[in-house]
Design an enzyme around this catalytic site. Structure first.
Site, PDB file in Angstrom:
ATOM      1  N   GLU A 155       0.814  -1.223   0.000  1.00 37.83           N
ATOM      2  CA  GLU A 155       0.000   0.000   0.000  1.00 37.83           C
ATOM      3  C   GLU A 155       0.843   1.267   0.000  1.00 37.83           C
ATOM      4  O   GLU A 155       0.866   2.025   0.988  1.00 37.83           O
ATOM      5  CB  GLU A 155      -0.974  -0.008   1.183  1.00 37.83           C
ATOM      6  N   GLU A 328      -6.441  -7.958  -0.323  1.00 39.62           N
ATOM      7  CA  GLU A 328      -6.945  -7.996   1.055  1.00 39.62           C
ATOM      8  C   GLU A 328      -8.444  -7.734   0.996  1.00 39.62           C
ATOM      9  O   GLU A 328      -8.867  -6.691   0.525  1.00 39.62           O
ATOM     10  CB  GLU A 328      -6.272  -6.925   1.918  1.00 39.62           C
TER      11      GLU A 328
HETATM   12  C1  GAL Z   1      -4.330  -2.511   5.015  1.00 40.65           C
HETATM   13  C2  GAL Z   1      -2.921  -3.030   5.174  1.00 40.65           C
HETATM   14  C3  GAL Z   1      -2.865  -4.270   6.052  1.00 40.65           C
HETATM   15  C4  GAL Z   1      -3.706  -4.067   7.279  1.00 40.65           C
HETATM   16  C5  GAL Z   1      -5.114  -3.771   6.848  1.00 40.65           C
HETATM   17  C6  GAL Z   1      -6.078  -3.623   7.992  1.00 40.65           C
HETATM   18  O1  GAL Z   1      -4.312  -1.150   4.787  1.00 40.65           O
HETATM   19  O2  GAL Z   1      -2.355  -3.327   3.923  1.00 40.65           O
HETATM   20  O3  GAL Z   1      -1.525  -4.517   6.399  1.00 40.65           O
HETATM   21  O4  GAL Z   1      -3.190  -3.041   8.033  1.00 40.65           O
HETATM   22  O5  GAL Z   1      -5.126  -2.578   6.126  1.00 40.65           O
HETATM   23  O6  GAL Z   1      -7.360  -3.309   7.541  1.00 40.65           O
END
Ligand code: GAL
Length: 681
Positions: A155, A328
């Protein structure tokens, strides 16, 4: 490394995965976790993206034993691995030895070690250390049969880290300016430094556009944004090249964010094989989507907004030139929004199917198990901290079984994405321009884009989101939802196309130096449209202007309007301009000349729907009737399959085309419901 017999992931077009952090759990759990992942129907595991201090505990000393073992354990259970380079979390020894790695905030204060993303993209020491760790990692695992893809960093720009005000950034910015303008006189001219006597005598005098008593020169601010964007692209490219050198044939991706535009994602994506993104529908609604009203936040608190997530799927599918992953996927409450709601039962499943409907090849849940310590201890996972499967985990398992049903009913070819008939142009620099000079407090950001996207989607139309330099061939309708700067090449491509074009307010209003387009907006479109914008006004929330659009309904103008006059210098063209709607004071609100439509202001969502509907019909498309989709219901076609996702509060009837064969769900969907049909053509 012991040889592994690895049954590579089934070449399925719909795959499920998960984010896992072996370094955070006792080794004794790894195998049991891997087995449970497999049993749940997951095939791909992303690991390692924050584990730099474990891989290189001291400068140049590598410890691969644990990572070798972790990969082997996962591979041994038939799982494939996406390996993240760990640069989002530089180790403490690195920043102690090279403090220039640390970023500096707009307040001039160094952001210290103690969380993550504590680096400045312009730091030479960071580049050197990155070269070392990424090379070592790629050499070690580049040919590993289980490592099927690589993720660069994590990110970029998260936690407000795109811009750094460090000495290294300043030196790099000055070099960048010298390369762009060659002479300081040219820069003075381009920036308009005649204003307030801001001339520079040399590039060495240029500082950051921050901290001045009032706003700095807009062109200065814009160039700093461009420079910072180029720094992200350059840093990513460094990693991509190192990975490609040692991991041939493995796709490289980055996990981009939602509602985030601080660097040019098209430029960054051009160096990648796949554009991945991190989908947190509830966090986005609660906190990140500042353009939503409080009522909308309440309405979509547990489902996510019906267009926000899909918008990003379409955006990143474009950035990945057709290849998009969700790296994710929110699987339960997050920890980082202002308020962190529990997803409505069924939504984790619905979000997964929505991603597949919009072309995702992989949906990877965040995270395997909720971790009872650390900053994200309140962030849920597929499993609870006590190891029991959580609601999100059960829904993931359900999707796994449903994928099996779909693949039994149709092959991969039946799921191949087809180009949409509608293109929406996304231009990152235009967003920076609106941020630098909004002229109305709520005029910056993704709001206008989502308004047009939402109107198209409520009409049941599929949308491709394209870069300003993309080919427009084949599109029946092209929407420019407020592209402040248009270059001549884009105008040429629009003119060469046969598409109906819909432009929102402010389109073409600025030069690439963030000055008013000459001689007046809409700049390069003026000749084609035979109109000019003589004035603009922005409106406070709550202030509206009545609009009469005759057969296309009544409604109100909100936020912004362009006051249009016909181009006296182009009398013949001006005669062909049709005024299709007017404000209460008689000023045109919607005009068209030939196949070009101009909306001279933002209007309420229902009125916009009518106007977009009219343009779509003119383009020869067959949009659904404006009321055909119940609130919260959306359709998306992928290959020969039609998907329906429902977020509304009431059961919704899906307008299923004749002859469609149901695979999942019925013609009436409950809140959080999913329907899938096979189409005959
Ligand atoms: C994203 C990040 C992850 C984790 C996640 C939590 O922004 O890539 O490492 O922090 O959010 O929602």
């Amino acid at each position: 490394m012991p040889p592994i017999s690895f049954p590579s992931d089934p070449p399925a077009p719909l795959r499920l995965g998960v984010c896992y952090y072996p370094e955070q759990w006792p080794k004794a759990r790894w195998r049991e976790d891997a087995r449970a992942m497999r049993a749940l129907g997951l095939g791909t595991v992303r690991i390692a993206e924050f584990a730099w201090s474990r891989m290189e505990p001291a400068p140049g000393q590598f410890d691969w034993a644990w990572l070798d073992e972790a990969i082997d354990v996962l591979a041994g259970e038939g799982l494939s691995v996406v390996l993240g380079t760990p640069t989002a979390a530089p180790p403490q020894w690195l920043v102690e030895a090279h403090p220039d790695v640390l970023p500096v905030g707009a307040d001039g204060r160094v952001k210290p070690f103690g969380a993550r993303r504590h680096y400045c993209f312009s730091s030479p020491s960071l580049a050197e250390a990155t070269r070392r760790i990424v090379t070592a990692m790629a050499r070690r695992y580049g040919g590993h049969p289980a490592v099927v893809a690589w993720q660069t960093d994590n990110e970029y720009g998260c936690h407000d880290t795109t811009l750094s005000y460090s000495p290294a950034a300043l030196a790099a910015f000055r070099r960048w300016l010298r390369a762009r303008y060659e002479t300081v006189e040219r820069m003075n001219e381009a920036w308009g430094t005649a204003f307030w006597g801001l001339q520079f005598l040399s590039f060495e005098q240029v500082g950051f556009p921050v901290g001045q008593p009032t706003s700095p020169l807009p062109a200065h601010a814009l160039d700093f944004r461009r420079f910072a964007s180029d720094e992200v692209v350059r840093y990513n490219r460094l990693q991509v090249e190192l990975i490609r050198a040692h991991a041939p044939g493995r796709p490289v991706l980055h996990n981009f964010m939602g509602l985030f535009a601080e660097f040019d994602h098209h430029a960054c994506g051009a160096d990648l094989d796949i554009a991945a993104w991190d989908s947190y529908p509830l966090g986005h609604v609660d906190t990140a989507a500042t353009f939503l009203t409080e009522a909308e936040r309440q309405q979509w608190a547990r489902t996510g907004h019906p267009d926000l997530t899909a918008f990003h799927h379409d955006l990143y599918r474009g950035i990945g030139r057709g290849r998009m992953w969700v790296m994710e996927q929110q699987a339960g409450p997050v920890n980082w929004a202002d308020w962190n709601a529990l997803p409505l039962p069924g939504m984790v499943r619905a979000w997964t199917w929505e991603a597949f409907a919009h072309g995702a090849e992989l949906v990877s849940y965040f995270r395997w198990r909720q971790l009872p310590f650390g900053q994200e201890q309140m962030h849920s996972g597929l499993n609870r901290p006590d190891g029991a499967l959580d609601d999100g985990g059960r829904e993931a398992a359900q999707v796994g079984a449903e994928i099996g049903r779909l693949l039994a009913a149709g092959d991969a070819a039946s799921l191949a994405m087809r180009p949409a008939a509608v293109a929406l142009v996304m231009d990152y620099p235009s967003l920076w321009m609106a941020q630098i000079q909004p002229q109305g407090k709520d005029m910056a950001g993704f709001g206008p884009m989502l308004a047009y996207y939402g109107a198209l989607r409520r009409l049941g139309l599929d949308v491709d989101i394209v870069a300003p330099d993309a080919s427009l061939a084949g599109y029946a309708l092209v929407v420019l939802p407020g592209t402040l700067h248009l270059d001549e090449a884009l105008v040429e491509r629009l003119r060469a196309s046969t598409a109906v074009v819909v432009a929102g307010p402010r389109t073409g209003s600025k030069t690439d130096r963030l000055a008013i387009a000459e001689p007046l907006p809409p700049g390069p479109l003026r000749e084609w449209l035979a109109v000019r914008v003589r004035a603009v006004e922005s409106m406070r929330p709550g202030r509206t202007l009545a609009i009469d659009a005759g057969e296309h309904g009544h409604g109100v103008g909100v936020q912004w309007r362009d006051l249009i006059e016909l181009d006296a210098g182009n009398a013949a063209g001006a005669q062909e301009v049709r005024v299709l709607a007017r404000y209460e004071d008689g000023a045109p609100a919607w005009l068209a000349r030939g196949r070009f439509h101009l909306h001279a202001g933002h209007v309420d969502a229902d009125l916009l729907l009518r106007w977009v509907d009219a343009a779509a019909r003119e383009a020869g498309l067959s949009p659904l009737a404006p009321e055909a989709l119940a609130p919260g219901l959306r359709l998306r076609r992928r290959g020969q399959w039609l998907f329906a996702i429902h977020r509304g509060p009431q059961p919704a009837v899906v307008p299923v085309p004749q002859g469609a064969i149901p695979l999942l769900g019925g013609a009436t969907l409950p809140p959080g419901g999913v329907g899938i049909w096979h189409l005959s053509d």
